[in-house]
Scaffold this active site. Structure first.
Site, PDB file in Angstrom:
ATOM      1  CB  THR A 147      27.723 113.339  48.487  1.00 33.78           C
ATOM      2  OG1 THR A 147      28.976 113.301  47.786  1.00 33.78           O
ATOM      3  CG2 THR A 147      27.983 113.720  49.924  1.00 33.78           C
ATOM      4  N   GLY A 183      21.786 112.508  24.959  1.00 31.15           N
ATOM      5  CA  GLY A 183      22.710 111.550  25.569  1.00 31.15           C
ATOM      6  C   GLY A 183      22.306 110.127  25.232  1.00 31.15           C
ATOM      7  N   GLY A 188      19.952 107.474  28.839  1.00 24.37           N
ATOM      8  CA  GLY A 188      19.225 107.997  27.683  1.00 24.37           C
ATOM      9  C   GLY A 188      18.611 106.882  26.855  1.00 24.37           C
ATOM     10  N   GLY A 270      24.896 112.520  31.467  1.00 27.89           N
ATOM     11  CA  GLY A 270      25.860 112.127  32.497  1.00 27.89           C
ATOM     12  C   GLY A 270      25.502 112.682  33.864  1.00 27.89           C
ATOM     13  CG  ASP A 312      26.478 107.028  41.385  1.00 24.77           C
ATOM     14  OD1 ASP A 312      26.868 105.840  41.357  1.00 24.77           O
ATOM     15  OD2 ASP A 312      25.421 107.403  40.843  1.00 24.77           O
ATOM     16  CG  HIS A 439      18.857  71.984  22.187  1.00 24.46           C
ATOM     17  ND1 HIS A 439      19.318  72.971  21.347  1.00 24.46           N
ATOM     18  CD2 HIS A 439      17.898  71.298  21.499  1.00 24.46           C
ATOM     19  CE1 HIS A 439      18.685  72.876  20.182  1.00 24.46           C
ATOM     20  NE2 HIS A 439      17.811  71.879  20.254  1.00 24.46           N
TER      21      HIS A 439
HETATM   22  C1  LIG Z   1      17.841 106.707  35.825  1.00 21.95           C
HETATM   23  C2  LIG Z   1      18.910 105.844  36.438  1.00 21.95           C
HETATM   24  C3  LIG Z   1      18.826 104.469  36.257  1.00 21.95           C
HETATM   25  C4  LIG Z   1      19.794 103.654  36.831  1.00 21.95           C
HETATM   26  N1  LIG Z   1      19.693 102.309  36.625  1.00 21.95           N
HETATM   27  C5  LIG Z   1      20.600 101.496  37.177  1.00 21.95           C
HETATM   28  C6  LIG Z   1      20.486 100.099  37.014  1.00 21.95           C
HETATM   29  O1  LIG Z   1      19.559  99.599  36.364  1.00 21.95           O
HETATM   30  N2  LIG Z   1      21.416  99.306  37.594  1.00 21.95           N
HETATM   31  C7  LIG Z   1      22.460  99.831  38.309  1.00 21.95           C
HETATM   32  O2  LIG Z   1      23.285  99.064  38.812  1.00 21.95           O
HETATM   33  N3  LIG Z   1      22.596 101.164  38.493  1.00 21.95           N
HETATM   34  C8  LIG Z   1      21.690 101.999  37.949  1.00 21.95           C
HETATM   35  N4  LIG Z   1      21.793 103.346  38.152  1.00 21.95           N
HETATM   36  C9  LIG Z   1      22.919 103.856  38.971  1.00 21.95           C
HETATM   37  C10 LIG Z   1      22.599 103.739  40.478  1.00 21.95           C
HETATM   38  O3  LIG Z   1      21.320 104.267  40.724  1.00 21.95           O
HETATM   39  C11 LIG Z   1      23.651 104.502  41.265  1.00 21.95           C
HETATM   40  O4  LIG Z   1      24.924 103.966  40.977  1.00 21.95           O
HETATM   41  C12 LIG Z   1      23.430 104.410  42.774  1.00 21.95           C
HETATM   42  O5  LIG Z   1      22.125 104.774  43.095  1.00 21.95           O
HETATM   43  C13 LIG Z   1      24.409 105.337  43.507  1.00 21.95           C
HETATM   44  O6  LIG Z   1      24.169 105.312  44.901  1.00 21.95           O
HETATM   45  P1  LIG Z   1      24.900 106.350  45.858  1.00 21.95           P
HETATM   46  O7  LIG Z   1      24.710 105.850  47.235  1.00 21.95           O
HETATM   47  O8  LIG Z   1      26.279 106.601  45.396  1.00 21.95           O
HETATM   48  O9  LIG Z   1      24.108 107.729  45.670  1.00 21.95           O
HETATM   49  P2  LIG Z   1      22.649 108.214  46.144  1.00 21.95           P
HETATM   50  O10 LIG Z   1      21.696 107.095  46.274  1.00 21.95           O
HETATM   51  O11 LIG Z   1      22.314 109.319  45.218  1.00 21.95           O
HETATM   52  O12 LIG Z   1      22.887 108.803  47.602  1.00 21.95           O
HETATM   53  C14 LIG Z   1      23.533 110.037  47.851  1.00 21.95           C
HETATM   54  C15 LIG Z   1      22.889 110.687  49.061  1.00 21.95           C
HETATM   55  O13 LIG Z   1      23.740 111.730  49.525  1.00 21.95           O
HETATM   56  C16 LIG Z   1      22.931 112.783  50.014  1.00 21.95           C
HETATM   57  N5  LIG Z   1      23.781 113.987  50.038  1.00 21.95           N
HETATM   58  C17 LIG Z   1      24.452 114.551  49.005  1.00 21.95           C
HETATM   59  N6  LIG Z   1      25.179 115.601  49.430  1.00 21.95           N
HETATM   60  C18 LIG Z   1      24.985 115.693  50.757  1.00 21.95           C
HETATM   61  C19 LIG Z   1      25.487 116.568  51.775  1.00 21.95           C
HETATM   62  N7  LIG Z   1      26.355 117.537  51.516  1.00 21.95           N
HETATM   63  N8  LIG Z   1      25.039 116.383  53.039  1.00 21.95           N
HETATM   64  C20 LIG Z   1      24.163 115.407  53.336  1.00 21.95           C
HETATM   65  N9  LIG Z   1      23.680 114.535  52.425  1.00 21.95           N
HETATM   66  C21 LIG Z   1      24.083 114.689  51.155  1.00 21.95           C
HETATM   67  C22 LIG Z   1      21.764 112.830  49.056  1.00 21.95           C
HETATM   68  O14 LIG Z   1      20.627 113.458  49.657  1.00 21.95           O
HETATM   69  C23 LIG Z   1      21.539 111.339  48.786  1.00 21.95           C
HETATM   70  O15 LIG Z   1      20.564 110.791  49.652  1.00 21.95           O
HETATM   71  C24 LIG Z   1      20.847 104.208  37.602  1.00 21.95           C
HETATM   72  C25 LIG Z   1      20.922 105.598  37.793  1.00 21.95           C
HETATM   73  C26 LIG Z   1      19.972 106.401  37.215  1.00 21.95           C
HETATM   74  C27 LIG Z   1      20.068 107.884  37.434  1.00 21.95           C
HETATM   75  N1  LIG Z   2      21.490 100.091  33.590  1.00 18.20           N
HETATM   76  C1  LIG Z   2      22.277 100.866  34.317  1.00 18.20           C
HETATM   77  O1  LIG Z   2      23.149 100.403  35.056  1.00 18.20           O
HETATM   78  C2  LIG Z   2      22.097 102.352  34.263  1.00 18.20           C
HETATM   79  C3  LIG Z   2      20.990 102.908  33.649  1.00 18.20           C
HETATM   80  C4  LIG Z   2      20.859 104.288  33.637  1.00 18.20           C
HETATM   81  C5  LIG Z   2      21.815 105.071  34.240  1.00 18.20           C
HETATM   82  N2  LIG Z   2      22.889 104.503  34.837  1.00 18.20           N
HETATM   83  C6  LIG Z   2      23.925 105.327  35.486  1.00 18.20           C
HETATM   84  O2  LIG Z   2      23.470 106.656  35.560  1.00 18.20           O
HETATM   85  C7  LIG Z   2      24.514 107.550  35.294  1.00 18.20           C
HETATM   86  C8  LIG Z   2      24.123 108.530  34.237  1.00 18.20           C
HETATM   87  O3  LIG Z   2      23.873 107.835  33.003  1.00 18.20           O
HETATM   88  P1  LIG Z   2      24.095 108.558  31.634  1.00 18.20           P
HETATM   89  O4  LIG Z   2      23.703 107.642  30.556  1.00 18.20           O
HETATM   90  O5  LIG Z   2      23.480 109.922  31.704  1.00 18.20           O
HETATM   91  O6  LIG Z   2      25.676 108.799  31.683  1.00 18.20           O
HETATM   92  P2  LIG Z   2      26.852 108.548  30.619  1.00 18.20           P
HETATM   93  O7  LIG Z   2      27.934 109.455  31.066  1.00 18.20           O
HETATM   94  O8  LIG Z   2      27.149 107.110  30.470  1.00 18.20           O
HETATM   95  O9  LIG Z   2      26.279 109.035  29.205  1.00 18.20           O
HETATM   96  C9  LIG Z   2      26.068 110.392  28.930  1.00 18.20           C
HETATM   97  C10 LIG Z   2      25.999 110.584  27.424  1.00 18.20           C
HETATM   98  O10 LIG Z   2      25.645 111.938  27.200  1.00 18.20           O
HETATM   99  C11 LIG Z   2      26.484 112.457  26.191  1.00 18.20           C
HETATM  100  N3  LIG Z   2      26.605 113.906  26.418  1.00 18.20           N
HETATM  101  C12 LIG Z   2      27.245 114.536  27.420  1.00 18.20           C
HETATM  102  N4  LIG Z   2      27.116 115.880  27.291  1.00 18.20           N
HETATM  103  C13 LIG Z   2      26.384 116.097  26.176  1.00 18.20           C
HETATM  104  C14 LIG Z   2      25.923 117.261  25.513  1.00 18.20           C
HETATM  105  N5  LIG Z   2      26.197 118.477  25.983  1.00 18.20           N
HETATM  106  N6  LIG Z   2      25.201 117.108  24.387  1.00 18.20           N
HETATM  107  C15 LIG Z   2      24.936 115.868  23.905  1.00 18.20           C
HETATM  108  N7  LIG Z   2      25.335 114.730  24.485  1.00 18.20           N
HETATM  109  C16 LIG Z   2      26.057 114.841  25.611  1.00 18.20           C
HETATM  110  C17 LIG Z   2      27.796 111.726  26.314  1.00 18.20           C
HETATM  111  O11 LIG Z   2      28.499 111.725  25.084  1.00 18.20           O
HETATM  112  C18 LIG Z   2      27.325 110.333  26.726  1.00 18.20           C
HETATM  113  O12 LIG Z   2      27.116 109.493  25.602  1.00 18.20           O
HETATM  114  C19 LIG Z   2      25.713 106.709  34.900  1.00 18.20           C
HETATM  115  O13 LIG Z   2      26.517 106.704  36.012  1.00 18.20           O
HETATM  116  C20 LIG Z   2      25.158 105.339  34.627  1.00 18.20           C
HETATM  117  O14 LIG Z   2      26.075 104.323  35.046  1.00 18.20           O
HETATM  118  C21 LIG Z   2      23.050 103.155  34.861  1.00 18.20           C
END
Ligand SMILES: Cc1cc2nc3c(=O)[nH]c(=O)nc-3n(C[C@H](O)[C@H](O)[C@H](O)COP(=O)(O)OP(=O)(O)OC[C@H]3O[C@@H](n4cnc5c(N)ncnc54)[C@H](O)[C@@H]3O)c2cc1C
Ligand SMILES: NC(=O)c1ccc[n+]([C@@H]2O[C@H](COP(=O)([O-])OP(=O)(O)OC[C@H]3O[C@@H](n4cnc5c(N)ncnc54)[C@H](O)[C@@H]3O)[C@@H](O)[C@H]2O)c1
Length: 473
Positions: A147, A183, A188, A270, A312, A439
Site C-alpha cells: 500500500t 526536510g 527535500g 518523510g 514502501d 583515462h
Molecule cells: C518525490 C519522490 C521521488 C522519488 N525518487 C526516487 C528515485 O529517484 N529513485 C528511487 O529508487 N526511488 C524514488 N522514490 C521512492 C519510490 O517512488 C518508492 O519507493 C516507490 O514508488 C514505492 O512503490 P510502492 O509500490 O511501495 O508504493 P506506491 O507506488 O505508492 O503504490 C501503493 C498503491 O497502494 C494503493 N493503496 C494504498 N492503500 C490502499 C488500500 N487500502 N486499498 C487499495 N489500494 C490501496 C495506492 O492507491 C497506490 O496505488 C521517490 C519517492 C518520492 C516521493
Molecule cells: N533519489 C531517491 O531515491 C529518492 C528521492 C526522493 C525521495 N525518495 C524517497 O521518498 C521518501 C521520502 O523522502 P524524504 O526525504 O521525505 O524522507 P526522509 O525520511 O529521508 O527525510 C525526511 C527529513 O525530514 C526531516 N523532518 C522530519 N520531520 C520534520 C519536522 N517536523 N521538521 C523538520 N524536519 C523534519 C527529517 O529529519 C529528515 O531529514 C523516502 O522513502 C525516500 O527514500 C527517494
C-alpha cells in the site's frame, strides 16, 4: 494468527494484492507466473507513485535545473550566453507532459491484466484471509500488502496556505517565487536544488542534522558545504510556521535562528507506511512500535501468517528497485504459500540525485572497518569539467573485501553502481584495482580510495602493476 473469517465471500482467489504501485504490480506478476489466480486491488489505479508523483516528475524537474545550471556555469569556460530567462510555465508543463507519458505506461500494465484480475476500491482486512473492498468480500489463500507510503505533514502547517508535498508540487502552473523546504532528506534536497537552480528563492530547514540520509559524517559534511553555496540549509532547528496574508512566515531556532516569509512551503518530512484503516487488528499480526507488521525481509512474510509485505509500506528500504524486488519475493511466496522460500537480498544502494549526487552503498560493517578516501577536489576529469569537488569513502573489512561506500561526487550515481556491483561480486579492493579504467574518467577517482585500503592492510602491489596515483596524467 487469528482464526479464518467464516463469513461467505463474494469472490475467491489464491493471491490478493493490495496496491497497484511498483511493489504490487511486481507481486501480481510474480504470483501469476507461479500459477496463482490473482486479484490486484487499488483505490484509484492512477499509476504508480514513482511515475505520477515520485521518481519521474522529480527527475524531470532536475533535468530542467541541469539545463539552467549549465548555462549559468558557462562563463567558467569562456562561454558567455547572452540574456537567459527561465519560463517557469514551460518548465512545469514539460514536467507534467512527460510525467503523464510515464503514468500512461504504468496504467497500461494494469489495463493489460485480465478484467477479473483487477478490483477497484479501498481494501480492508476482515480477518487474515478475508478482505472487504467497497462492501464486497474477497477471500484469498494469501495476501500481499503493497500500500505504499504517504507524506507526513507536521501539525504546525495545518490550515496554512500554499503548503505543498510531492503529491501537489508538480501541479504548480508556474515556478514559485520563494520556497521553504522542510526536510533535508533525498526528497527535500533534490527538489530544493532543482528549484534554486531554476531561480526560486529556496531555503531548506530540518529538525535533524542528517542530510540526504547519509550516515558518513565526512561525506555529509562535504555535501553540506557544496549545497550551502546554492541555498541556505538550516539543520538541527525547531520550526514554527504561521500565516502572513497569503504567504507563510517561517521561524526557526536551535543551531541557527531566523525567520523569513515564503510564498510556498514544500513539506518533505518523510513518508511513513500507508497502513492506517487497513483493519490490521483483525489479522493477529505482530506489529512494531510504529504499527508496522514484523516481517522477514528474505521471505517478505509476516510472522508465520499467510500475509506478505512489499514496497514502501514495510518502511525497510523505500526505494524503487527494492519495491520491485520485494514485490517479486512476496508474490512468489504468496503463490507458493505455505511452502515459502527465502531469497537473497542485493547490496543496499540508495542514491540522491543532487549535484553532485550522493549515495550510500552496502554497509559499514563495524568501527574497525578500513576506510579509503578519494577527494575529488583534485580529480583529473572533474577538474577538466569544472566539477572538482566532493568526497568518496569506500569501506572494507580487514582482508580488503569491499563492504560499502558513501559518496557525494560528480557522476556519483554511476560510481555508486560500480561499487555496489563489485560488492555483489565479492571483490576485494585489490581486485577492483586490477580492472581496466580508461583515462581520463571519473572512474579513475576510485583508485585513491582503493589504494588507501590496500596500503592499510599492507597488500603490496604486483611488480607488473603501476602504484602511481595521478589526478590528470
Ligand atoms: C518525490 C519522490 C521521488 C522519488 N525518487 C526516487 C528515485 O529517484 N529513485 C528511487 O529508487 N526511488 C524514488 N522514490 C521512492 C519510490 O517512488 C518508492 O519507493 C516507490 O514508488 C514505492 O512503490 P510502492 O509500490 O511501495 O508504493 P506506491 O507506488 O505508492 O503504490 C501503493 C498503491 O497502494 C494503493 N493503496 C494504498 N492503500 C490502499 C488500500 N487500502 N486499498 C487499495 N489500494 C490501496 C495506492 O492507491 C497506490 O496505488 C521517490 C519517492 C518520492 C516521493
Ligand atoms: N533519489 C531517491 O531515491 C529518492 C528521492 C526522493 C525521495 N525518495 C524517497 O521518498 C521518501 C521520502 O523522502 P524524504 O526525504 O521525505 O524522507 P526522509 O525520511 O529521508 O527525510 C525526511 C527529513 O525530514 C526531516 N523532518 C522530519 N520531520 C520534520 C519536522 N517536523 N521538521 C523538520 N524536519 C523534519 C527529517 O529529519 C529528515 O531529514 C523516502 O522513502 C525516500 O527514500 C527517494
Amino acid at each position: 494468527m487469528n482464526p479464518t473469517n467464516t463469513q461467505k465471500p463474494d469472490r475467491t482467489c489464491d493471491v490478493a494484492i493490495i496496491g497497484a504501485g511498483t511493489a504490487g504490480l511486481s507481486a501480481e506478476r510474480s504470483a501469476r507466473r507461479a500459477g496463482a489466480k490473482t486479484i490486484l486491488i487499488d483505490e484509484h489505479f492512477a499509476g504508480t507513485t514513482c511515475a505520477s508523483v515520485g521518481c519521474m516528475p522529480s527527475k524531470l524537474l532536475i533535468a530542467a535545473a541541469k539545463a539552467a545550471h549549465s548555462v549559468s556555469d558557462a562563463p567558467l569556460f569562456g562561454v558567455n550566453p547572452k540574456s537567459v530567462t527561465t519560463d517557469g510555465k514551460v518548465v512545469m508543463q514539460r514536467v507534467r507532459n512527460l510525467r503523464d507519458e510515464f503514468v500512461a505506461a504504468a496504467k497500461k500494465s494494469i489495463e493489460d491484466l485480465r478484467q477479473d484480475a483487477q478490483l477497484k476500491g479501498r481494501a480492508k482486512f476482515l480477518g487474515p484471509d478475508m478482505l472487504e473492498v467497497d462492501g464486497s468480500r474477497l477471500r484469498a489463500k494469501a495476501i500481499v500488502i503493497a500500500t505504499g507510503s504517504f507524506p507526513s505533514i507536521p501539525e504546525t502547517f495545518a490550515g496554512l496556505p500554499n503548503i505543498l508535498t510531492n503529491e501537489t508540487v508538480f501541479e504548480l502552473e508556474d515556478l514559485p517565487t520563494s520556497l521553504a523546504v522542510i526536510g533535508a532528506g533525498p526528497l527535500g534536497l533534490e527538489l530544493a536544488q532543482a528549484f534554486a537552480r531554476l531561480g526560486v528563492d529556496v531555503a531548506v530547514i530540518d529538525e535533524g542534522d542528517t542530510i540526504a540520509a547519509l550516515k558518513d559524517d565526512a561525506v555529509a559534511s562535504s555535501l553540506r558545504t557544496l549545497l550551502k553555496r546554492e541555498f541556505p540549509l538550516y539543520l538541527s532547528t525547531e520550526i514554527k510556521a504561521s500565516r502572513s496574508g497569503d504567504k507563510i512566515e517561517m521561524s526557526w531556532s536551535g543551531a541557527s535562528t531566523g525567520n523569513k516569509t515564503f510564498t510556498h512551503v514544500l513539506v518533505a518530512a518523510g513518508r511513513p507506511p500507508n497502513l492506517a484503516n487497513l483493519g490490521l487488528e483483525t489479522t493477529g499480526l505482530e506489529v512494531d512500535d510504529h504499527g508496522t507488521p514484523k516481517f522477514d525481509r528474505r521471505t517478505m512474510r509476516c510472522g508465520s501468517s499467510n500475509i506478505f509485505l512489499a514496497g514502501d509500506c514495510d518502511a525497510d528500504v523505500p526505494v524503487l528497485h527494492e519495491a520491485s524486488a520485494e514485490g517479486a519475493i512476496a508474490g512468489n511466496n504468496a503463490a507458493r504459500f505455505p511452502d515459502v522460500g527465502t531469497s537473497r537480498r542485493s547490496t543496499p544502494l540508495a542514491i540522491t540525485f543532487t549535484d553532485p549526487p550522493s549515495a550510500s552503498i552496502g554497509t559499514r560493517s563495524d568501527d574497525a572497518a578500513i576506510v579509503g578516501t578519494s577527494d575529488f577536489s583534485d580529480q583529473g576529469r572533474a577538474k577538466v569539467d569544472g566539477r572538482n569537488a566532493g568526497l568518496l569513502r569506500i569501506y572494507a573489512d580487514s582482508s580488503g573485501n569491499l563492504t560499502g561506500a558513501s559518496l557525494a561526487v560528480p557522476e556519483g550515481e554511476h560510481l555508486a553502481h560500480l561499487i555496489a556491483w563489485a560488492i555483489e561480486m565479492k571483490q576485494t579492493a585489490m581486485q577492483l584495482l586490477e580492472m581496466p579504467i580508461y583515462h581520463p574518467t571519473y572512474e579513475e577517482g576510485l583508485r585513491s580510495a582503493l589504494r588507501e585500503i590496500c596500503s592499510r592492510i599492507e597488500i603490496s602491489f604486483a611488480a607488473d602493476r603501476d602504484e602511481g596515483v595521478s589526478p590528470g596524467v
